[in-house]
Design an enzyme around this catalytic site. Structure first.
Site, PDB file in Angstrom:
ATOM      1  CG  HIS A  40     171.804  99.817  74.226  1.00 32.39           C
ATOM      2  ND1 HIS A  40     171.609  99.239  75.457  1.00 32.39           N
ATOM      3  CD2 HIS A  40     170.584  99.847  73.629  1.00 32.39           C
ATOM      4  CE1 HIS A  40     170.333  98.934  75.606  1.00 32.39           C
ATOM      5  NE2 HIS A  40     169.684  99.300  74.508  1.00 32.39           N
ATOM      6  CD  GLU A  41     169.545 101.651  70.145  1.00 35.15           C
ATOM      7  OE1 GLU A  41     168.992 100.909  69.300  1.00 35.15           O
ATOM      8  OE2 GLU A  41     169.033 101.893  71.248  1.00 35.15           O
ATOM      9  CG  HIS A  44     169.138  96.580  70.455  1.00 39.07           C
ATOM     10  ND1 HIS A  44     168.691  95.612  71.325  1.00 39.07           N
ATOM     11  CD2 HIS A  44     169.042  97.759  71.133  1.00 39.07           C
ATOM     12  CE1 HIS A  44     168.350  96.170  72.475  1.00 39.07           C
ATOM     13  NE2 HIS A  44     168.562  97.482  72.381  1.00 39.07           N
TER      14      HIS A  44
END
Length: 245
Positions: A40-41, A44
């Protein structure tokens, strides 16, 4: 998960079959949560990098190394109540050609990555179940296959939960980044000032609702999983009908 393990132990005993499988589920959840948060990170940061912001790359955050991303409280929250977070990847909007669009795209990348992981996990789950039926072992699968099915089911659930949690259109969650595109400049900066507070308020609301027996994210996740099973089962059932006809 963790709360369910404790409740199962209290209800059925800490040495029973139910507790054993609940413990297995918790143990399987650990690598899933770790990977899901890291992906997820990283998503980003990767999209931000592609759009012109090298901040995440310069800080060594474009990696799946959990030491670079995990937040102990967020990790424990996800293990306990199914919603959590990692240390956010720093993104500087000034590095984008269009700051609002850049923030929106880099923001939505995290939930999209989790949705893709959920889809992959569920596809593997349904294919595993399909081949079990073909092999005539659906009623009595090997314990290793049972563990694999639990792992894939948990991976689907946890990634969907993480995606939906972050898609809530309230700052500072990722879903709010798209709302920002349509806000007037003055209102945009005013809302940005209260990001840290609105996030805390929303989490408190979700916790209060859970104490009342209301679980909006869990309900939405289970609805999507039921829908996915239905969508996948139609062609797989048709293939089985052709094979065993």
């Amino acid at each position: 998960m963790l709360l369910n393990l404790i409740q199962t132990g209290i209800t059925y005993g800490f040495e029973g079959e139910s507790f054993k499988w609940a413990l297995i589920s918790v143990l399987l959840s650990l690598p899933i949560i770790m990977l899901s948060l890291c992906v997820h990170e990283t998503a980003h940061g990767w999209v931000a990098y592609k759009l012109g912001d090298p901040t995440a790359k310069d800080l060594g955050r474009l990696t799946l190394n959990p030491l670079k991303h995990l937040n102990p409280i967020g990790f424990l929250a996800m293990l306990t109540i199914g919603i959590g977070w990692a240390n956010p990847v720093p993104i500087h909007a000034r590095n984008f050609k269009n700051p609002r669009v850049g923030m929106a795209l880099s923001g939505i990348a995290g939930p999209v990555s989790n949705l893709l992981m959920a889809l992959i996990s569920h596809t593997l789950y349904m294919l595993t179940a399909f081949f079990l039926v073909l092999a005539g072992a659906a009623q009595n699968p090997h314990v290793a296959v049972e563990v694999l099915l639990i792992f894939l089911d948990l991976a689907t659930y946890l990634n969907l939960a993480l995606a939906l949690f972050n898609l809530i259109p309230v700052p500072p969650f990722d879903g709010s980044r798209f709302i920002y595109i349509f806000l007037p400049t003055k209102l945009y900066f005013k809302v940005m000032q209260y990001e840290r507070y609105t996030g805390i308020v929303l989490i408190v609301i979700l916790l209060v609702l859970s104490r009342m027996g209301i679980h909006p994210i869990d309900t939405a996740v289970r609805f999507i999983m039921d829908l996915l099973r239905l969508v996948f089962s139609i062609p797989l059932d048709y293939i089985l009908t052709l094979i065993f006809a």
